[in-house]
Design an enzyme around this catalytic site. Structure first.
Site, PDB file in Angstrom:
ATOM      1  N   ILE A  24      29.366  31.222  37.919  1.00  0.00           N
ATOM      2  CA  ILE A  24      30.409  31.426  36.913  1.00  0.00           C
ATOM      3  C   ILE A  24      31.573  32.140  37.596  1.00  0.00           C
ATOM      4  O   ILE A  24      31.387  33.163  38.255  1.00  0.00           O
ATOM      5  CB  ILE A  24      29.885  32.263  35.735  1.00  0.00           C
ATOM      6  CG1 ILE A  24      28.715  31.536  35.052  1.00  0.00           C
ATOM      7  CG2 ILE A  24      31.000  32.542  34.734  1.00  0.00           C
ATOM      8  CD1 ILE A  24      28.077  32.330  33.932  1.00  0.00           C
ATOM      9  N   HIS A  72      28.014  43.665  29.184  1.00  0.00           N
ATOM     10  CA  HIS A  72      26.886  42.897  29.713  1.00  0.00           C
ATOM     11  C   HIS A  72      26.154  42.096  28.634  1.00  0.00           C
ATOM     12  O   HIS A  72      25.601  41.027  28.925  1.00  0.00           O
ATOM     13  CB  HIS A  72      25.909  43.835  30.425  1.00  0.00           C
ATOM     14  CG  HIS A  72      26.437  44.346  31.732  1.00  0.00           C
ATOM     15  ND1 HIS A  72      26.382  43.618  32.893  1.00  0.00           N
ATOM     16  CD2 HIS A  72      27.056  45.511  32.052  1.00  0.00           C
ATOM     17  CE1 HIS A  72      26.924  44.299  33.882  1.00  0.00           C
ATOM     18  NE2 HIS A  72      27.346  45.463  33.399  1.00  0.00           N
ATOM     19  N   ASP A 131      25.434  38.163  28.835  1.00  0.00           N
ATOM     20  CA  ASP A 131      24.173  37.439  28.624  1.00  0.00           C
ATOM     21  C   ASP A 131      24.387  36.227  27.718  1.00  0.00           C
ATOM     22  O   ASP A 131      23.800  35.159  27.936  1.00  0.00           O
ATOM     23  CB  ASP A 131      23.125  38.362  28.008  1.00  0.00           C
ATOM     24  CG  ASP A 131      22.594  39.390  28.994  1.00  0.00           C
ATOM     25  OD1 ASP A 131      22.843  39.232  30.208  1.00  0.00           O
ATOM     26  OD2 ASP A 131      21.936  40.355  28.547  1.00  0.00           O
ATOM     27  N   GLU A 134      24.504  35.322  37.883  1.00  0.00           N
ATOM     28  CA  GLU A 134      25.306  34.203  37.364  1.00  0.00           C
ATOM     29  C   GLU A 134      25.140  32.952  38.208  1.00  0.00           C
ATOM     30  O   GLU A 134      25.907  31.992  38.079  1.00  0.00           O
ATOM     31  CB  GLU A 134      26.788  34.600  37.307  1.00  0.00           C
ATOM     32  CG  GLU A 134      27.514  34.634  38.640  1.00  0.00           C
ATOM     33  CD  GLU A 134      27.360  35.952  39.382  1.00  0.00           C
ATOM     34  OE1 GLU A 134      28.211  36.246  40.239  1.00  0.00           O
ATOM     35  OE2 GLU A 134      26.390  36.688  39.117  1.00  0.00           O
TER      36      GLU A 134
END
Length: 241
Positions: free
Chosen positions: A112, A124, A128, A155
């Site tokens: 990503i 965070h 997720d 990621e």
């Protein structure tokens, strides 16, 4: 003589009666014993049948639990995708299969773009959610029997494609990239677009005996780095190491 004959007949009749009574008692006694034995045998067999059914049920439950444990050991808990442990198994298996069949082996790595900045901006927990969204696109796009998407960690995701040529493999990578971009997930920390994007590095090659498995991973990783260097949100694919 007539009297003696009558007495003898009477005694004989009495003996026959006693014998018949004794025989009837014996038959009755044997019948009772047989009934008890049959009842006991039926009880034992019934208990054995119940125990067998319980054993079968316990065995099926154990198989089910073992299957769930095995699946859990191969599954990433956050995204529900295959994890790195299963990746190692599939990668080695499919590499060797391609080597034997002389068919292309396809491996892609994707990241990503600017994910650290995404986490810094949105937290965070939202990171997720973004990982789960990416995983969903991978799972819905790669649905052939020979498609294997993985979450390798953080990621970073991996893709193994089998029974496919290099042109279609690259097209599959583009579909994944476009699928992520089409989500339009806001990403203010990105330096290329205001939405979430990914970069993909891949290799499609027919393995040879002198080719190491690690070399393909290294090439895919190098191509991923090149995709980032060229501006991200793109697929960098090669057919050579």
């Amino acid at each position: 003589i007539t009297y003696e004959n009558a007495v003898a007949k009477y005694e004989h009749s009495m003996l026959l009666t006693q014998y018949e009574n004794a025989l009837i008692q014996l038959v009755f006694f044997l019948g009772v014993i047989l009934a008890l034995v049959m009842g006991l045998a039926w009880t034992i067999f019934a208990r054995i049948e119940v125990q067998q059914q319980q054993l079968i049920a316990s065995s099926e439950t154990l198989k089910h639990l073992n299957l769930k444990l095995e699946q859990a050991s191969y599954t990433d808990s956050l995204t529900g995708m295959f994890n790195r442990r299963y990746f190692n198994i599939v990668y080695e298996r499919e590499f060797k299969r391609s080597l034997r069949s002389n068919n292309p082996f396809v491996f892609m790595m994707l990241d990503i773009d600017f994910f650290k900045q995404y986490n810094d901006t949105y937290g965070h927990l939202q990171g997720d959610v973004a990982l789960q969204a990416v995983a969903k696109v991978l799972k819905t796009t790669l649905q052939r029997p020979g498609d294997y998407p993985f979450r390798l960690g953080g990621e970073e995701f991996g893709i193994i494609l089998t029974d496919i040529d290099c042109k279609n493999a690259r097209s599959m990578g583009e579909k994944v990239r476009e699928g992520i971009e089409s989500l339009k997930i806001e990403h203010k920390g990105s330096k290329i677009l205001p939405t979430l994007t990914i970069s993909i590095g891949g290799i499609c090659i027919v393995p040879t005996a002198d080719m190491s498995e690690d070399a393909l991973i290294h090439t895919a990783d190098t191509n991923l780095y090149a995709a980032k260097e060229r501006g991200r949100n793109q697929v960098m694919f090669t057919n050579t190491l």
